[in-house]
Enzyme design. Structure first.
Site, PDB file in Angstrom:
ATOM      1  N   TYR A  55     -14.387   6.708 -13.526  1.00 17.75           N
ATOM      2  CA  TYR A  55     -13.943   5.745 -12.491  1.00 17.75           C
ATOM      3  C   TYR A  55     -13.926   4.381 -12.495  1.00 17.75           C
ATOM      4  CZ  TYR A  55     -14.217   2.412  -8.356  1.00 17.75           C
ATOM      5  OH  TYR A  55     -14.943   1.788  -7.183  1.00 17.75           O
ATOM      6  N   ASN A  62     -22.421  -1.190  -2.897  1.00 14.32           N
ATOM      7  CA  ASN A  62     -22.216   0.105  -1.715  1.00 14.32           C
ATOM      8  C   ASN A  62     -21.135  -0.839  -0.527  1.00 14.32           C
ATOM      9  OD1 ASN A  62     -23.217   1.552  -3.791  1.00 14.32           O
ATOM     10  ND2 ASN A  62     -23.213   3.090  -2.651  1.00 14.32           N
ATOM     11  N   ASP A  83       0.792  -0.767  -0.368  1.00 12.50           N
ATOM     12  CA  ASP A  83       0.145   0.030  -0.115  1.00 12.50           C
ATOM     13  C   ASP A  83       0.892   1.183   0.152  1.00 12.50           C
ATOM     14  OD1 ASP A  83      -1.792   2.382   0.747  1.00 12.50           O
ATOM     15  OD2 ASP A  83      -3.085   0.599   1.033  1.00 12.50           O
ATOM     16  N   ASN A  84       1.004   1.847  -1.045  1.00 13.25           N
ATOM     17  CA  ASN A  84       1.266   3.499  -0.667  1.00 13.25           C
ATOM     18  C   ASN A  84       0.915   4.791   0.511  1.00 13.25           C
ATOM     19  OD1 ASN A  84      -0.913   4.399  -1.658  1.00 13.25           O
ATOM     20  ND2 ASN A  84       0.004   5.137  -3.932  1.00 13.25           N
ATOM     21  N   PHE A 123      -8.121   4.205  -6.926  1.00 13.28           N
ATOM     22  CA  PHE A 123      -8.880   4.952  -6.418  1.00 13.28           C
ATOM     23  C   PHE A 123     -10.092   5.001  -6.458  1.00 13.28           C
ATOM     24  CE2 PHE A 123      -4.995   8.528  -7.366  1.00 13.28           C
ATOM     25  CZ  PHE A 123      -4.417   7.733  -6.658  1.00 13.28           C
TER      26      PHE A 123
END
Ligand code: NAD
Ligand code: GDU
Length: 331
Positions: A143, A172, A33-34, A78
């Protein structure tokens, strides 16, 4: 020896619940993970953590040279719909290039199994409801387009190199681990339930309802909320499905129930016993009217059985997290 699974995006909201579930089930876990949207504090200390970017092939090589990774759960991306409408290249860069590099490293290190966080946003404004795996994928925001491109890449690398994959199209994601130890914390927060709970806490005055002129019973958007630990469980089942020799595929993951924004606010008022002031605001970019999953295929083929079927119970877990961590993670 337990299998080693890499969770890319394991410091994020869904990723941290994924890591918890894998460790609880007995897997050995590597997190990459960044920390661009994730949190150091959400990194499970029982996993081995490598801080870096999945678009960086040299970084990935270092990780794969050290770790006997047998499968990848790819959650790093993202994922904010309105942001993607305003800055599509940010999404194509991070999401699509990240996928290319992960597939390259899988090919180089002969890793055969990939479970991918896809999304209801790949369906766009669907003509049918609920949405099945046969519903045409016609995304209406960058996206969703980026995630559809990633799904399509997975198809072709299976044909060419035999990398087997399952795309899990979440609707969701909502809620938190029941004990409130990990949960959802984005900055800025754009997701409906955490913003409602911020309002319930008095951290903002009023909740904005983005549009009440949609083609839905009360005019506000209808969405299908699925608990984050139920999502995590589906990944473990999908991995077992591939390891049993089954073909690459995709599943829709939701609760098969739709709730409007107004209905979610009402449910949250009941759970929190707070007033939660709300006002109608202009539409946000890129929001389809209604998204509801038909998850019967995941249930019949994977044997997926969501534990959370009640929206108030889902919101309650998010409320427990919020009460224990009013300011979210510290790092
Ligand atoms: N939250 C939802 O409702 C939802 C619904 C459908 C699909 N998804 C998908 O599920 C996944 C996880 O979503 P989330 O809500 O947990 O998001 P999140 O932002 O909390 O987690 C994403 C994690 O990936 C990391 N990351 C991002 N780009 C990276 C990169 N290039 N290299 C390394 N790490 C990187 C971030 O730091 C973060 O920890 C995403 O792929 C998202 O598209 C989410
Ligand atoms: O302050 C707010 C926040 C949200 N909403 C509304 O609440 C609904 C849900 O919005 P979220 O931002 O919580 O979630 P999205 O449906 O936009 O998107 C989420 O679910 C999608 C799949 O359905 C994607 O995968 C995406 O990653 C994930 O963010 C939308 O109609 C939105 O307009 C409001 O009215 N007010």
């Amino acid at each position: 020896m337990s299998e080693t699974i890499m969770v890319a995006g394991g410091a994020g909201y869904i990723g941290s619940h994924m890591v918890h579930q894998l460790l609880k089930t007995g897997y050995d876990v590597v997190i990459v993970d960044n920390l661009s949207t994730g949190h150091r504090q959400a990194v499970n200390p029982q996993a081995r953590f490598y801080e870096g970017d999945t678009r960086d092939i040299q970084f990935l090589k270092q990780v794969f040279a050290q770790e006997p990774i047998q499968a990848i759960i790819h959650m790093d991306a993202f994922s904010i719909v309105p942001e993607s409408v305003g800055d599509p290249l940010k999404y194509f860069d991070n999401n699509v290039i990240g996928m290319i590099k992960l597939l390259e490293i899988m090919q180089q290190y002969d890793v055969k199994y990939l479970i991918f966080s896809s999304t209801a946003a790949t369906f766009g404004q669907p003509q049918q409801s609920p949405i099945t795996e046969q519903t045409p994928q016609q995304p209406i925001n960058p996206y969703g387009v980026s995630k559809l491109m990633m799904e399509q890449m997975m198809h072709w690398v299976d044909q060419a190199y035999g990398i087997k994959s399952v795309a899990l199209r979440y609707f969701n994601a909502a809620g938190a681990l029941a004990d409130g130890s990990i949960g959802e914390d984005h900055n800025p927060e754009t997701h409906l339930i955490p913003i409602i709970l911020k309002t319930a806490m008095g951290q903002q005055d009023t909740l904005k309802i983005y549009g009440n002129d949609y083609q839905t019973p009360d005019g506000t958007n209808v969405r299908d909320y699925v608990h984050v630990t139920d999502l995590a469980q589906a990944h473990i089942l999908a991995l077992k499905y591939l390891q049993a020799g089954n073909p690459s595929t995709a599943f829709n993951l939701g609760s098969n129930q739709g709730f409007s924004v107004q209905e979610i606010i009402q449910a949250a008022r009941k759970v929190t016993q707070k007033a939660i002031p709300a006002e109608i605001a202009p539409r946000r970019g890129g929001d389809p009217d209604i998204l509801i999953a038909d998850s019967s295929r995941a249930k019949s083929i994977l044997g997926w059985q969501p534990q959370y079927t009640d929206i108030q119970a889902i919101i309650k877990t998010a409320w427990t997290w919020k009460q224990k961590h009013p300011q979210g993670y510290q790092s």
